[in-house]
Motif scaffolding. Structure first.
Motif, short mmCIF file in Angstrom:
data_model
loop_
_atom_site.label_atom_id
_atom_site.label_comp_id
_atom_site.label_asym_id
_atom_site.label_seq_id
_atom_site.Cartn_x
_atom_site.Cartn_y
_atom_site.Cartn_z
N GLN A 246 0.96 -1.22 -0.33
CA GLN A 246 0.09 -0.27 0.17
C GLN A 246 0.67 1.34 0.14
OE1 GLN A 246 -2.75 -2.34 3.10
NE2 GLN A 246 -4.11 -0.22 2.46
N GLN A 247 1.88 1.62 0.64
CA GLN A 247 3.00 2.28 0.75
C GLN A 247 3.56 2.67 -0.47
OE1 GLN A 247 6.14 4.33 0.40
NE2 GLN A 247 4.19 5.60 1.53
N ARG A 248 3.26 1.70 -1.47
CA ARG A 248 3.92 1.83 -2.98
C ARG A 248 2.52 2.40 -3.52
NH1 ARG A 248 8.01 2.17 -0.21
NH2 ARG A 248 9.58 1.14 -0.78
N GLY A 249 1.29 2.46 -3.28
CA GLY A 249 0.26 2.95 -3.91
C GLY A 249 -1.05 1.79 -4.14
N LEU A 250 -0.57 0.42 -3.53
CA LEU A 250 -2.26 0.21 -4.59
C LEU A 250 -2.85 -0.18 -3.16
CD1 LEU A 250 0.70 -3.13 -4.92
CD2 LEU A 250 -0.77 -1.58 -6.62
N ASN A 251 -3.83 0.67 -3.68
CA ASN A 251 -4.45 0.36 -2.84
C ASN A 251 -4.86 -1.72 -2.01
OD1 ASN A 251 -7.38 -1.67 -4.40
ND2 ASN A 251 -7.81 0.01 -4.88
N GLN B 200 -1.59 19.90 2.11
CA GLN B 200 -2.70 19.18 2.16
C GLN B 200 -2.63 17.93 3.56
OE1 GLN B 200 -2.27 16.37 -0.88
NE2 GLN B 200 -4.42 15.18 -0.70
N ASP B 201 -4.22 18.06 3.72
CA ASP B 201 -4.15 17.20 5.28
C ASP B 201 -3.48 16.23 5.12
OD1 ASP B 201 -4.53 15.98 7.47
OD2 ASP B 201 -6.23 16.55 7.94
N VAL B 202 -2.29 15.31 5.95
CA VAL B 202 -2.10 14.20 5.54
C VAL B 202 -2.33 12.85 6.08
CG1 VAL B 202 -0.61 12.10 5.69
CG2 VAL B 202 0.08 14.72 4.75
N LEU B 203 -3.24 12.86 7.53
CA LEU B 203 -3.74 12.07 8.58
C LEU B 203 -5.03 11.60 8.17
CD1 LEU B 203 -2.05 14.25 11.87
CD2 LEU B 203 -1.35 12.03 10.72
N GLU B 204 -5.74 12.34 7.05
CA GLU B 204 -6.92 12.02 6.34
C GLU B 204 -6.90 10.74 5.64
OE1 GLU B 204 -8.67 15.52 4.00
OE2 GLU B 204 -9.40 15.47 5.57
N LEU B 205 -5.34 10.74 4.76
CA LEU B 205 -5.46 10.06 3.93
C LEU B 205 -4.63 8.67 4.22
CD1 LEU B 205 -4.03 12.46 1.41
CD2 LEU B 205 -6.02 12.07 1.78
N ASP B 206 -5.56 7.07 3.44
CA ASP B 206 -5.60 6.24 3.56
C ASP B 206 -3.36 5.37 3.30
OD1 ASP B 206 -7.81 5.30 4.31
OD2 ASP B 206 -8.34 4.47 2.45
N VAL B 207 -3.41 4.50 3.62
CA VAL B 207 -1.87 5.13 2.90
C VAL B 207 -1.45 4.61 2.09
CG1 VAL B 207 0.13 2.71 3.36
CG2 VAL B 207 -1.81 2.56 4.81
N ASP B 208 -2.07 3.85 1.23
CA ASP B 208 -1.80 4.00 -0.23
C ASP B 208 -2.13 5.39 -0.85
OD1 ASP B 208 -5.01 3.06 0.40
OD2 ASP B 208 -5.61 3.73 -1.64
#
Lengths: 479, 245
Positions: free
Chosen positions: A433-438, B66-74
């Motif tokens: 996910q850290q590489r951008g995949l959901n 941009q608020d980072v905390l409201e975003l998912d990991v991806d």
């Protein structure tokens, strides 16, 4: 009890993707059947089928023996799931057909059947890469054709009815011999009411460069499909046979119970490839077994997606010296599904070799079971077996069981057994996910990675379809 | 333009790990965070990327506003945040090429497909630069890789994904000097006016090859000192004990 209720845990995009998947096979045409054996099973049902199909008397007797055996045998719930008791044999329709013979041209196939197979992409695949196709709609084939040059070489590729009538001298000696009627309750049922399936004979030394394909389509509700396939590869010949299966999602459950027998004579090679994508209410109870003579090779390459319950343990009896048997299988069990699959390797000659590689994926509340039997008796020499079974669990509610039974007597054999159960770890998901995949994409990629080495064993056209099916199945797995 | 961390508090289970971190990394700069084991510096990078084990209890993280905390990991990744992992994960059966391709594909609008020829061309170019054997593209992600190979692979991914803010967590650990030089070459090649870096390291060694603009020292969940490169030299000479003086 088998409600599929993943829909309230997933977002709209994912649902849309899942809907696409279901819609591919999930359609039905209103077909008027000229011949309908009615609901329920009795001696009259068997007579009806034999009469309609104008079969010889020895088949009528074969069917009646099958019916009696089916009635006498208990449901195998002493080792298999209790869910089998939910099949109501008195509510199933055992024979439905339009009464037309399979045509050799798509133009002559009745419109609704032709549209069905066009939507499933069969004529297109035939043009692209197949040597021959048989397309079965409920009980009978609607289309059956093979490249002309193969007929000239003496290759036979017809439905089982035509096989037993027109080619009795080759058909009869092997029919019901690899899998006797009484092998199990469902092989007995199939023997009583079988219809459709393929009869294939490959003459000595003929090697088919392109595969033959059969497509089995269930169109009608409360229907049981009982095809029967017999493939005989004569000495030194080679054939690859592929089968695909779909059915729409009906309210009531549907039964698919096939029997497939393979015979590879001296030095012959048979590869049998299955990709099934049954809807979630199909009971899929199939018996598949091959007989491999001296230096012959039989490979079952099997992918099981969908169905409510699949019970299938392809086997090879290695009866000739240096015969080889192989089962490569992938199973994916989603919510409300139980994939109970495995392999049977029966060594019956010296220096025989068998290989089983099974990978299963359980998603949501899906359950996968591996049952393996390897039998090497004491009097044989130099036999080898390798068994690997790996299970991947996606959710904490997913389940897997392994029941390997390896009987090796004598000390001149080599056997190897490996089993593993793994999960897609949180840390691996975080990395992806850290590489951008959901999450769904990450899970799909991990699952595709898990089965990657087996997917390569499928023909190209099937492996692409397989990957797509698995992606779609996986997208609903996270929420 | 900058990555701004303001009064960040975070905990895992009931243990508070970050106790009010303040940090600003403008684009065009390389910052380093040093600190003893257990100071919270590696945790900080995971929290910036949204690791689920940690709960942010107070404070903000913004990336160019941009608020980072409201975003998912991806979503954070696609917004331009990259973490080079201290321990890169293995992804069995998935080739490096397919993994990178999937990651790049995830950045494209729906219906758009990656140009495979261009993709391989770019990847090979960057692999050559990082002195990686092209056979790596067909090998499963990090599976059976040596420590050095894994770290090079992290840098390759970073170069391919072209992030705005790069976090490198202990990238120097377990590297021999040749691998360290290659990794540093990769990072230095990416230095740009529109890109910021945060290097997390225990030792000064990495900073000899990647010259930071600012050095911060973290201890017990807070940034306790900030300065120039000389701060790293002091730490190297006197050890972390000097913080107590």
């Amino acid at each position: 009890m088998d409600d599929v209720n993943i829909s309230d845990q997933i977002d709209e995009d994912t649902q849309a993707a899942i809907d696409v998947n279901q819609s591919k096979g999930d359609f039905t045409y209103d077909v008027k059947h000229k011949y309908d054996a009615g609901v329920g099973l009795s001696e009259a049902t068997v007579d009806y089928i034999t009469d309609v199909k104008e079969e010889p008397e020895w088949i009528r007797e074969f069917r009646k023996h099958g019916l009696k055996t089916f009635e006498d045998k208990p449901m195998p719930t002493n080792w298999a799931t209790e869910d089998l008791n939910n099949i109501d044999f008195s509510k199933i329709r055992y024979y439905l057909s339009g009464g037309t013979k399979p045509t050799r041209s798509w133009d002559e196939v009745p419109d609704e059947m032709k549209e069905t197979f066009e939507r499933l992409g069969i004529p297109e695949q035939e043009r692209a890469f197949l040597a021959g196709v048989e397309a079965q709609f409920d009980s009978e084939a609607a289309y059956s054709n093979m490249k002309e040059e193969l007929s000239k070489k003496g290759v036979i590729f017809v439905g089982s009815t035509e096989g037993l009538k027109e080619h009795e001298e080759i058909f009869r000696p092997y029919f019901g011999k690899v899998i006797p009627t009484g092998d199990n309750k469902f092989s007995a049922l199939n023997s009583a009411v079988f219809s459709g399936g393929s009869f294939i004979y490959i003459p000595k030394g003929v090697k088919l460069e392109q595969p033959l394909q059969a497509y089995f389509r269930i169109n009608s509700e409360s229907f049981g499909q009982f095809e029967r396939t017999l493939i005989i590869a004569d000495e030194g010949s080679e054939v690859m046979y592929m089968e695909g299966c779909t059915a729409p999602s009906f309210e009531t459950s549907t039964l698919h119970s096939a029997v497939v027998e393979l015979v590879a004579l001296k030095g012959a090679k048979i590869q049998y490839v299955t990709v099934q994508n049954w809807s979630a209410n199909v009971f899929n109870l199939v018996t598949k077994r091959g007989l491999a003579m001296e230096d012959a090779e039989i490979r079952w390459i099997d992918c099981n997606i969908g169905s409510r319950l699949t019970m299938k343990y392809p086997g090879v009896i290695m009866k000739g010296r240096r015969a080889r048997g192989e089962v490569i299988s992938i199973a994916l069990a989603n919510d409300g599904q139980h994939q109970d699959t495995g392999a049977k390797m029966i060594h019956a000659a010296d220096e025989t070799t068998s290989n089983v590689v099974s990978k299963s994926i359980s998603v949501g509340e899906g359950r996968s079971t591996y049952r393996g039997q390897v039998h090497i008796p004491k009097h044989l020499k130099g036999c080898r077996n390798n068994t690997e079974c790996d299970a991947l669990l996606i959710n904490s509610t997913s389940r897997t069981d392994t029941y390997p039974a390896i009987t090796v007597r004598g000390n001149d054999h080599v056997t190897q057994h490996e089993a593993s159960v793994s999960q897609v770890s949180e840390e691996m998901l975080f990395y992806m996910q850290q590489r951008g995949l959901n999450e769904g994409e990450a899970m799909s990629l991990a699952v595709n990675g898990f089965i990657n080495d087996l997917v390569r064993e499928f023909p190209m056209e099937y492996s692409v379809e397989l990957k797509r099916l698995i992606d779609l199945e996986m997208e609903g797995s996270v929420g | 333009m900058s990555l701004v961390i303001n009064n960040l508090h975070a905990k895992i289970a009931d243990t508070e790990i970050l106790k009010g971190v303040n940090l600003e990394i403008p684009t065009g700069e390389i910052h380093a965070i040093m600190g003893p084991n257990g100071s919270g510096k590696s945790t900080l990078s995971k929290i910036i990327c949204g690791h689920e084990d940690y709960e942010v209890t107070a404070g903000t993280i913004t990336m160019d506003g941009q608020d980072v905390l409201e975003l998912d990991v991806d979503e954070r990744s696609r917004a331009g945040l990259f973490l080079a992992f201290q321990y890169p994960m293995e992804v069995p059966g998935v080739s490096n090429a397919n993994f990178l391709r999937a990651a790049l594909q995830a950045r494209l609008p729906k219906g758009e497909e990656i140009d495979a020829v261009k993709f391989y061309h770019t990847m090979y170019e960057k692999m050559d630069f990082l002195e990686m054997d092209r056979k790596f593209t067909g090998r499963a992600v990090n599976e059976g890789f040596s420590g050095g190979e894994k770290k090079r692979n992290e840098i390759l991914q970073m170069m391919m994904l072209d992030p705005r803010y790069c976090l490198l967590d202990e990238t120097d650990s377990g590297l021999d000097i040749d691998a360290l030089k290659v990794v540093a070459k990769g990072v230095n090649s990416m230095r740009a006016e529109n890109r910021g870096f945060l290097l997390i390291t225990h030792y000064q060694r990495l900073l000899d090859y990647i010259k930071p603009d600012k050095v911060h020292v973290m201890a017990d969940g807070q940034i306790v000192r900030s300065g120039g490169f000389e701060l790293a030299e002091t730490l190297e000479a006197e050890g972390y004990d000097f913080l107590k003086s």
